[in-house]
Design a protein around this motif. Structure first.
Motif, mmCIF file in Angstrom:
data_model
loop_
_atom_site.group_PDB
_atom_site.id
_atom_site.type_symbol
_atom_site.label_atom_id
_atom_site.label_comp_id
_atom_site.label_asym_id
_atom_site.label_seq_id
_atom_site.Cartn_x
_atom_site.Cartn_y
_atom_site.Cartn_z
ATOM 1 N N ASP A 8 -1.678 3.841 7.912
ATOM 2 C CA ASP A 8 -0.721 3.088 8.734
ATOM 3 C C ASP A 8 0.550 3.919 8.861
ATOM 4 O O ASP A 8 1.305 4.061 7.899
ATOM 5 N N ARG A 15 1.578 4.719 5.037
ATOM 6 C CA ARG A 15 0.832 4.093 3.945
ATOM 7 C C ARG A 15 -0.644 4.415 4.064
ATOM 8 O O ARG A 15 -1.161 4.696 5.147
ATOM 9 N N VAL A 17 -4.104 2.306 2.715
ATOM 10 C CA VAL A 17 -4.506 1.018 2.149
ATOM 11 C C VAL A 17 -6.031 0.958 2.107
ATOM 12 O O VAL A 17 -6.696 1.294 3.091
ATOM 13 N N GLU A 25 -8.149 -6.477 -0.409
ATOM 14 C CA GLU A 25 -7.343 -5.273 -0.571
ATOM 15 C C GLU A 25 -7.498 -4.769 -1.998
ATOM 16 O O GLU A 25 -7.224 -5.493 -2.954
ATOM 17 N N ASP A 242 -0.370 -0.925 16.023
ATOM 18 C CA ASP A 242 -0.199 -1.751 14.828
ATOM 19 C C ASP A 242 -0.214 -3.245 15.114
ATOM 20 O O ASP A 242 -0.784 -4.033 14.354
ATOM 21 N N GLY A 263 7.538 -7.175 10.334
ATOM 22 C CA GLY A 263 7.754 -5.906 9.646
ATOM 23 C C GLY A 263 9.129 -5.347 9.971
ATOM 24 O O GLY A 263 10.104 -6.092 10.066
ATOM 25 N N GLY A 406 2.521 -9.781 7.822
ATOM 26 C CA GLY A 406 3.447 -8.691 7.578
ATOM 27 C C GLY A 406 4.275 -8.955 6.338
ATOM 28 O O GLY A 406 4.161 -10.003 5.685
ATOM 29 N N GLY A 407 5.146 -8.019 6.007
ATOM 30 C CA GLY A 407 5.924 -8.126 4.779
ATOM 31 C C GLY A 407 6.746 -9.390 4.682
ATOM 32 O O GLY A 407 6.886 -9.975 3.607
ATOM 33 N N LYS A 432 -1.598 -10.153 3.244
ATOM 34 C CA LYS A 432 -0.388 -10.143 4.056
ATOM 35 C C LYS A 432 -0.305 -8.903 4.941
ATOM 36 O O LYS A 432 0.333 -8.922 5.985
ATOM 37 N N GLU A 433 -0.932 -7.817 4.519
ATOM 38 C CA GLU A 433 -0.863 -6.570 5.286
ATOM 39 C C GLU A 433 -1.964 -6.577 6.341
ATOM 40 O O GLU A 433 -2.933 -5.826 6.290
ATOM 41 N N THR A 435 -1.998 -5.667 9.440
ATOM 42 C CA THR A 435 -2.158 -4.474 10.273
ATOM 43 C C THR A 435 -3.157 -3.512 9.642
ATOM 44 O O THR A 435 -4.071 -3.011 10.315
#
Length: 509
Positions: A8, A15, A17, A25, A242, A263, A406-407, A432-433, A435
């Motif tokens: 990402d 990042r 992931v 995750e 994204d 984000g 998102g965050g 939550k992530e 994307t």
């Protein structure tokens, strides 16, 4: 166990992931980054391809070490990225120039296009859903004027998600959900807009071969394997923009589905049919990664970046969690503080007021860090509500829920504020992530785990919590939004009067 890895390349960080075959995750490693302005060119925002590739590769190595996963069990890798940012390559494939998403150096070029081709922007918007604000055309014309050697050497244009995959596989490709944000391809056929390219004096084949999200484009080559820790030969699969991969990760795959992605920027999106356009040109329309759908989108600028600024400048060393915990004692409305940061989406005339905090008192209890922090959270929701309302009115649909990811969605307090401000139930996902998860769904689809992206989105999206609007707060937030709207209009006037400096403005505005 089989695993799928997502890179990402976001606005504020890079990042890596990792997800397992159930969609859980497994681990993530990231590093914050920012993009330098070239002091010679106001509004510029360069993207450091070598330095940022080193960051992504290091994140991948550390992720593999951290999780203990055998690289051979990572069956496929894909990439997602900030939209609008792009990389130019020469005939050998080498990167020769790159810019980040909100690069705004092409001010004179936008003015020139509007003067010399008065109907072109509207024509491009009708075909692509994009204006000059974040599009590639003015930047390419800028290069032709200011860096002609680079312009003349350019043979391919890739988006950052495509570029990451090029670094992994050596294959130059163009994926429409991200490439669509350049304004250089059509919304219905996903084909290059020859007229736009001709205006810049560019060849029609500047965009490499088109691929679809979830399509295998190649394999990790030996040098990339050495740098990332991935196994050579690992499948490399087309990813996407994204926002669109985030929607996929949330299971936002049907017409009318709605999401807010919180984000560095906040994106508010609603899935719409291929034929929909906004006659006001205030909203952008992008290709979705899901075939047969587009997305009407509004963007709140620098929402997450503003929270980072406040933490670093005024947080007195406290974390986001600590600042929010203290702010919960502040009553709804945050004592009338009016943050002036992002405006609502005005894609055809897009500029923001100077960053400001209005209606502060000199009482530290009502205008201290806790009150300001809550005011910033509430204002993010107020701007999102107004953006969403514009999309709902355009599409003719008001959803029965908003999926928030998102965050920012990690905060149950912020999720509740969003529900209270919009008056619509807010659902947050387990992962939550979103994307990165949507990107991993693309990788898994390419590896054969799913028959389609839609199947993968439905299989891996798992909702965790629902926040029901508190009706007693809706009138309070409506009134706060009305005060903000009036205050923001005055602050925009200060920018146009050259009294204050815009937080960001699109070239040519």
């Amino acid at each position: 166990m089989q695993y799928y890895l997502a890179f990402d390349a976001g606005t504020g960080s890079g990042r890596a992931v990792l997800f397992d075959q159930s969609g859980a995750e497994v681990g993530a490693v990231g590093q914050e980054w920012w993009h330098k302005s070239d002091p010679r060119y106001p509004g510029s925002m360069d993207f450091d391809t070598q330095g940022n590739w080193d960051i992504l590769a290091r994140c991948c190595r550390e992720l593999i070490a951290k999780t203990g996963v055998d690289p051979k069990d990572i069956k496929a890798v894909s990439a997602t990225a900030m939209r609008e940012a792009f990389v130019l390559h020469d005939a050998s494939g080498a990167e020769i120039w790159a810019c980040a998403n909100v690069d705004a150096r092409a001010d004179a070029e936008v003015r020139g296009l509007k003067a010399d081709h008065p109907g072109l922007e509207a024509d491009i918007y009708a075909l692509s859903g994009q204006t000059y604000a974040l599009g590639a055309l003015p930047r390419l014309i800028w290069l032709r004027t200011h860096m002609p050697q680079i312009f003349d050497s350019a043979r391919s244009l890739t988006m950052l998600s495509d570029w990451v995959l090029y670094r992994l596989s050596g294959e130059l490709t163009s994926e429409p959900s991200n490439a669509g944000t350049t304004g250089l391809i059509g919304l219905t056929d996903r084909a290059p807009l020859d007229a736009a390219l001709e205006t810049a004096g560019l060849p029609a084949d500047l965009l490499p071969r088109s691929v679809s999200t979830g399509e295998v484009i190649g394999h990790v080559h030996s040098l990339a394997a050495e740098m990332t820790g991935l196994a050579a030969g690992t499948l490399v699969v087309a990813g996407g923009g994204d926002c669109q991969t985030g929607a996929l990760g949330l299971g936002v795959v049907n017409e009318g589905d709605c999401a807010v992605l919180g984000g560095t920027f906040w994106q508010q999106v609603v899935n719409v049919p291929l034929s929909l356009r906004d006659p006001t040109m205030n909203l952008r329309i992008n290709p979705h990664v899901v075939p047969g759908l587009n997305q009407a989108e509004a963007i709140s600028f620098f929402t997450g970046a503003v929270m980072r600024w406040f933490r670093d400048a005024f947080g007195q060393g406290k974390s986001y969690t600590e600042l929010e915990a203290a702010s919960k004692s502040v009553p709804a409305g945050a004592y009338g503080i009016i943050p002036i940061f992002s405006d609502v989406m005005r894609y055809g005339e897009w500029f923001h007021a100077a960053p400001s905090l209005l209606n502060l008192s000199i009482n530290p209890e009502t205008s201290g860090p806790e009150a300001i922090f809550r005011a910033l959270q509430e204002n993010a929701a107020i701007v999102a509500q107004r953006n969403l309302q514009a999309v709902f009115e355009l599409s003719g649909n008001c959803p029965d829920r908003i999926v928030f990811a998102g965050g920012a969605s990690k905060s149950s307090h912020w999720s509740q504020i969003l529900a209270d401000v919009t008056g619509i139930p807010v659902i947050t996902p387990k992962v939550k992530e979103a994307t990165a998860q949507g990107c991993a769904i693309a990788a898994a689809t390419g590896a054969g785990l799913f028959a389609s992206l839609t199947e993968g989105g439905r299989a891996w999206s798992e909702l965790e919590a629902e926040f029901t609007p508190n009706a007693q707060f809706k009138p309070l937030y409506d009134e706060a939004g009305a005060r903000w709207e009036r205050a923001y209009a005055v602050q925009r006037d200060l920018v146009t009067s050259n009294i204050t400096t815009s937080m960001w403005q699109a070239p040519g505005t």
